[in-house]
Design an enzyme around this catalytic site. Structure first.
Site: not given
Length: 548
Positions: A146, A409
């Site tokens: 991420s 997400k």
């Protein structure tokens, strides 16, 4: 935590990771399975670590991939496995290691046709659209840490529901992987790189086109085009870089990618608050360049390396993620008439109380869950959650018709939503949020963090309501003490204490060696400071009680 003098400034050569040494460490450092910090450990979203520290190395990835192969066989998943990677230096070798193990296990793998990078939400979208139209069952892997620093690596498994795996699944994979490593990975099946690439089960796949073509079913792209919204995008050197110009071309949008650089050292990044290179698009320090460029655009935005996070810059600067979540929720639940009338808003328990006030004003309900996007997956799948969002700038929502889009997400749709809000209402998300504060008050939200050892993190997980001896917090009666999430009763791995005008939550990070204290006050800075002081004292007492 004090702000580093390096915050917002470009890194010096001495601050950059040596990529050659990092890759060498990936292949040569042998993890010590007796060291808890060097075992496979799934946090809120996958296994993360660094090759230098013996926590993200070839044995880890080979073992985790073998465990996934065994798990999916046990579950009867016979469809393809969709696999993508981001732009971190360790993502490429880890992607290759995984492919060699998957090929040896006879798993059909869909890799990007041009060996390019694939955003996390695109993998989720691919899994869900495949399973919607086929009888065999697909799942996926995303190789990404991420927004973490350049030296880190990450490896995440997404089961057939398209979202981050639940704790039961990750516990099984984690335990099996550590068992394999302890046995020297003798039971890991693997073929040579050339054989893996040539295997009939290794299939090239166009990830970009289906995702881009489907965006019109979740975003009002026609309204954005008609209004001529000028959108600036900084992918922060991530996997989303290749997606924005095709989106602009497909829908006739005025999108300008301000930085197309792909560099595994991320040398172009302004450094984060603590003087570390961290590609966090919700950080005003990391987003310094985009904030400076904002006057050239109607809406400016950014993403992190795997494009699952969003950062929205309006005329007043970078929006606080909580503020944008609140504005997005208000807009979506008043502009998506085909959604279920009883669809709720999913929020993590460390997100702003402003969301609760907005949702109540809309006549809807909030489902408050622990930190981690995996908790939103069931609700997004069946349409009972119209929206799921995290304070860390990650969210997804339903298609216009109320069906699932992604269960991970999606920073791309959140960026485009900001443009849609401006196009349809004539006001940007910040202006919408400002109107909320006039109605509900102006909360001040801050997240504090500090280094924490594994022992200290374990102590924080054991915080309990009984440890709060006082009946008041920052001068107000305590209303709620939570160690379990209201929506599902799951452990929050920490403690949340709520009063009428504020709250705090303390919990260890699931991905970094830090702990976090989240605080919010509707009574101003002095009240917030008092909240923070009392929360920090409680954490200190927990450390003392645990002897760490």
């Amino acid at each position: 935590m004090a702000i580093s003098p390096k915050a917002g400034k470009k890194a010096l050569p001495s601050d950059l990771v040596n990529i050659q040494k990092l890759i060498t460490a990936y292949y040569t450092v042998i993890p010590n399975i007796d060291d808890p910090q060097q075992r496979v450990a799934f946090g809120t979203s996958g296994h993360r670590g660094s090759a230098f520290g013996g926590s993200f190395n070839e044995p880890h990835i080979a073992a985790v991939t073998q465990a996934i192969c065994e798990y999916r066989k046990m579950q009867g998943y016979t469809g393809p496995l969709f696999m993508g990677k981001d732009t971190h230096a360790l993502s490429e070798p880890a992607h290759q290691t995984a492919l060699e193990v998957l090929a040896a296990n006879g798993v059909t793998v869909k890799i990007e046709k041009d060996d390019a990078y694939v955003p996390t939400p695109v993998i989720s979208h691919a899994i869900l659209t495949y399973n919607r139209d086929h009888d065999d069952i697909a799942d996926g892997i995303v190789v990404t840490p991420s927004h973490n620093p350049p030296q880190d690596g990450g490896f995440k498994y997404n089961p057939p529901n398209g979202g981050p795996a639940d704790t039961g699944t990750t516990k099984w994979v984690e335990d099996r992987a550590n068992e394999l490593i302890r046995q020297g990975n003798v039971d890991v099946k693997r073929v040579l790189r050339a054989d893996a690439l040539a295997a009939p089960t290794t299939q090239r796949y166009d990830y970009l086109t289906p995702y881009v073509n489907d965006l019109e079913n979740i975003i009002d792209v026609e309204a954005i085009k008609k209004a001529g919204v000028h959108i600036g995008v900084d992918p922060l050197g991530g996997a989303g870089e290749a997606y924005w110009e095709p989106i602009a071309k497909r829908y006739g949008l005025n999108i300008e990618v301000v930085n197309k650089t792909i560099d595994p050292t991320f040398s172009f990044m302004p450094m984060d608050r603590d003087g570390v290179i961290r590609m966090d698009c919700s950080s005003p320090w990391a987003m310094t360049d985009m904030i400076k460029l904002q006057p050239h655009f109607d809406i400016a935005c950014g993403n992190d390396p795997d494009t699952d996070r969003h950062g929205i810059v309006c005329s007043k600067g970078l929006m606080n993620p909580n503020h944008y979540l609140a504005a997005s929720i208000e807009y979506l639940f008043t502009h998506r008439p085909q959604w279920k009338k009883d669809a709720v808003v999913g929020k993590t328990l460390v997100s702003s109380q402003m969301i609760d006030l907005v949702v109540e004003s809309l006549g809807r309900k909030v489902a408050e869950v622990p930190v981690g996007f995996k908790w939103f997956v069931p609700g997004l799948i069946d349409g009972s959650y119209g929206f799921g969002g995290e304070e860390s700038a990650g969210a997804s929502f339903l298609r216009k018709d109320g069906s699932v889009w992604t269960t991970d997400k999606d920073g791309i749709i959140m960026n485009l939503l900001a443009a849609e809000i401006l196009a349809v209402t004539g006001k940007d998300p910040q202006q919408h949020y400002d109107a909320m504060t006039e109605k509900f008050g102006t909360p001040i939200y801050e997240r504090l963090q500090a280094p924490a050892s594994p022992e200290q993190k374990a102590a924080l997980k054991k915080l309990s309501p009984d440890m709060v001896k006082s009946d008041t917090l920052a001068g107000e009666p305590i209303l709620i003490k939570l160690t379990q999430a209201p929506a599902n009763g799951a452990s929050i791995e920490g403690l949340k204490v709520v009063t009428k005008s504020g709250w705090f939550a303390a919990r260890p990070s699931g991905t970094e060696d830090i702990y976090k204290i989240y605080t919010e006050s509707f009574k101003g800075k002095d009240h917030l400071a008092l909240l923070q002081k009392e929360a920090q004292n409680m954490v200190s007492e927990a450390f003392k009680a645990a002897g760490v």
